[in-house]
Structures are given as structure tokens and as C-alpha cells.
Enzyme design. Structure first.
Site, short mmCIF file in Angstrom:
data_model
loop_
_atom_site.label_atom_id
_atom_site.label_comp_id
_atom_site.label_asym_id
_atom_site.label_seq_id
_atom_site.Cartn_x
_atom_site.Cartn_y
_atom_site.Cartn_z
CB THR A 46 -0.93 -0.01 1.22
OG1 THR A 46 -1.76 -1.17 1.16
CG2 THR A 46 -1.81 1.22 1.28
CE1 TYR A 134 3.17 -8.40 2.02
CE2 TYR A 134 4.70 -6.77 1.16
CZ TYR A 134 3.41 -7.21 1.37
OH TYR A 134 2.35 -6.46 0.92
CE LYS A 162 1.76 -7.02 5.36
NZ LYS A 162 1.12 -7.47 4.10
#
Length: 296
Positions: A46, A134, A162
Site C-alpha cells: 500500500t 512478506y 506476514k
């Protein structure tokens, strides 16, 4: 660095030429720190890390760290196509004072598990910064498996994962699979806001939350309800956000958050090209949702 609780992921306002708007970024990060989020996830997907140069990433990190002033740890994206570049980004982040790096296996050529292992291990070893893996197959087209995460969890400096939260009914089994391959103290966090609350209830350590990048107090109310053992309240709060989750799924959370920041007058930045800002009916739908929802 132990990643737990609410990690809020803001957008990164920048000009059309890719120069980060430090003033606007400071305005976005300050409310996150004031609200008391557990960490700020700077330069995530994001935060459009993949679209920014090394220099601009450092400017964004310096601005966020200046605002934080040590109040809130900064987790910063360090993903890059080349291993040596990811190492340099990790070294930059360590020198600046980031708490940890968020490392996705970014690639043009599809990577094997052995290649990802070597890449991540090198960044952890040479970067000197705690690393959060990630797992973002929607953008990297690589999915971490439990066996690979188990191998990487044995590498010094790799401290967290994550990963996209599964469908709500699979949350318990999903977390159990990860727990079975990582050591005690290794943080298991989830993303994908619309599925994350059930994963938190099932025992996930952290919520890597896009919505909280603009609305931290809303995210904190959910996380605190889970911490207090009040799953019913967490689910109730999550259900009220269904209109926002529907917009995330329809248009992507990145586009919706850029539109929201603009509609709320927080900043006038647009996403980096070739991503286009929401206009017309989609933008109006975001505006209508913001009016209806309690996102204080």
C-alpha cells in the site's frame, strides 16, 4: 523486535515524478503514533515501495522516524529485484533506525524455494536488520510454504511472517500449520483486512492492516477486543466494516486508501502510474462508505 498487535500501513504520498511528499507523509504517520498502534508498516505494498527509488525510500523512512520519535517501531519495506539492492535497503533502514524490514521475494523471473531461501538469508545476514518475511503471492507470484518458512525461521535475524489470512473457517488450521514449523517467539501475522479478524481470534500475533493506515483507532478497537477475549465484539466491529472490505475486494485496498485520503483532505497524492486513481462511480462509492461508517 517482536511484531504483535496492530501494524498500520499508510500510503506514501509522492509527486508524479516519484518524489516523496514528506510533509504529507508526516501528516499520515503522526495520527498512527498518537493513537498508539503497535508498529507502523512503512513502504508496504500500500506504501508503493516497488515504485520508489532507494533515495526516496530513505527520505520516506527518515520522515516517518522523525515523526515517530521512538514512540512506535517502524517496520519498513526492503524488497527489491536484486539481492544486493535489498541488502543495501536493509542497511539503509538499519542505519536510519528502523526496527525491522519487510522483505518480499520480488522477481520478474519466477523463483524457486532455494532461490528465495538464499535471497532472504543473504539480506538477513548482510543487512543486519531483523526481517519479517512478506508472503504476498498476489503481487510476487511466489507463495511461501510451511517447509520454506521453517527453514528460514532457523536463520538468525528472521523473526516474523506476514501472510494473507485464509478464509475465516480455515484460520485455526492455517495458524496451526505455521506454528508447527517456527520456534517460540517467531511472530505470525496476517494481512488481507477482510479475513484478518478471524485469524486474530484464532491466535495470530499481529494484524498488518491497511485500513489502520488511515483509521488506526478503528483497528485498535478490534485488536483490543480480541486481546480482552471478547471475540463477539471483535466480530461485531468487523461486520460494520463490510462496506469497506467490499470496496477493497472490488478495487484494491491501495486504490481505496488513496481515494479515502484525498476525500478526507489528508493529502492530494495519486497512486504511481500506471495505477490510476478511482474516479466516477467507484470514487463515489468510497465517499458514500466513508460517510456511513464510523471510522473515527
Amino acid at each position: 523486535m517482536t511484531l504483535t498487535g496492530l501494524s498500520a500501513f499508510p500510503i506514501t504520498p509522492a509527486a508524479a515524478d516519484g518524489r516523496v511528499d514528506e510533509t504529507a507523509l508526516r501528516r499520515l504517520v503522526e495520527p498512527l503514533c498518537a493513537a498508539g498502534v503497535d508498529s507502523v508498516g512503512l513502504l508496504g505494498s500500500t506504501g508503493t515501495y516497488a515504485y520508489l527509488t532507494r533515495t526516496e525510500r530513505r527520505r520516506a523512512l527518515d520522515a516517518a522516524l522523525d515523526v515517530s520519535g521512538g514512540r512506535v517501531p517502524i517496520l519498513v519495506g526492503i524488497g527489491a529485484l536484486r539481492t544486493d539492492e535489498a541488502v543495501r535497503l536493509a542497511q539503509d533502514a538499519r542505519a536510519a533506525g528502523a526496527a525491522a524490514g519487510l522483505l518480499a521475494p520480488v522477481s520478474y523471473t519466477p523463483l524457486t524455494e532455494d532461490e528465495v531461501f538464499a535471497h532472504v538469508a543473504a539480506v538477513a545476514r548482510e543487512g543486519g536488520l531483523p526481517v519479517c518475511l512478506y508472503d504476498n503471492p498476489a503481487t510476487t507470484h511466489f507463495r511461501f510454504t510451511p517447509s520454506l518458512v521453517g527453514r528460514l525461521a532457523e536463520v538468525p535475524g528472521i523473526v516474523a511472517l506476514k501472510s494473507p489470512a485464509p478464509d475465516t473457517q480455515a484460520a485455526g488450521d492455517y495458524l496451526a500449520a505455521w506454528r508447527g514449523v517456527v520456534p517460540n517467539g517467531f511472530s505470525l501475522g496476517v494481512s488481507g483486512d477482510w479475513n484478518s479478524v478471524e485469524a486474530l481470534i484464532a491466535g495470530a500475533d499481529a494484524w498488518f492492516c491497511v485500513m489502520a493506515g488511515l483509521f488506526p483507532r478503528t483497528g485498535l478497537r478490534i485488536v483490543r477486543a480480541v486481546r480482552d477475549g471478547n471475540a463477539a465484539e471483535a466480530r461485531r466491529l468487523n461486520a460494520t466494516l463490510a462496506p469497506l472490505w467490499d470496496l477493497f475486494k472490488a478495487y484494491s485496498s491501495l486504490r481505496v486508501m488513496y481515494a479515502s485520503a484525498d476525500l478526507l483532505g489528508l493529502c492530494r497524492a495519486e497512486p504511481p502510474r500506471p495505477i490510476l486513481p478511482l474516479t466516477g462511480l467507484p470514487r463515489q462509492q468510497v465517499a458514500d462508505a466513508l460517510r456511513r461508517l464510523d471510522l473515527s
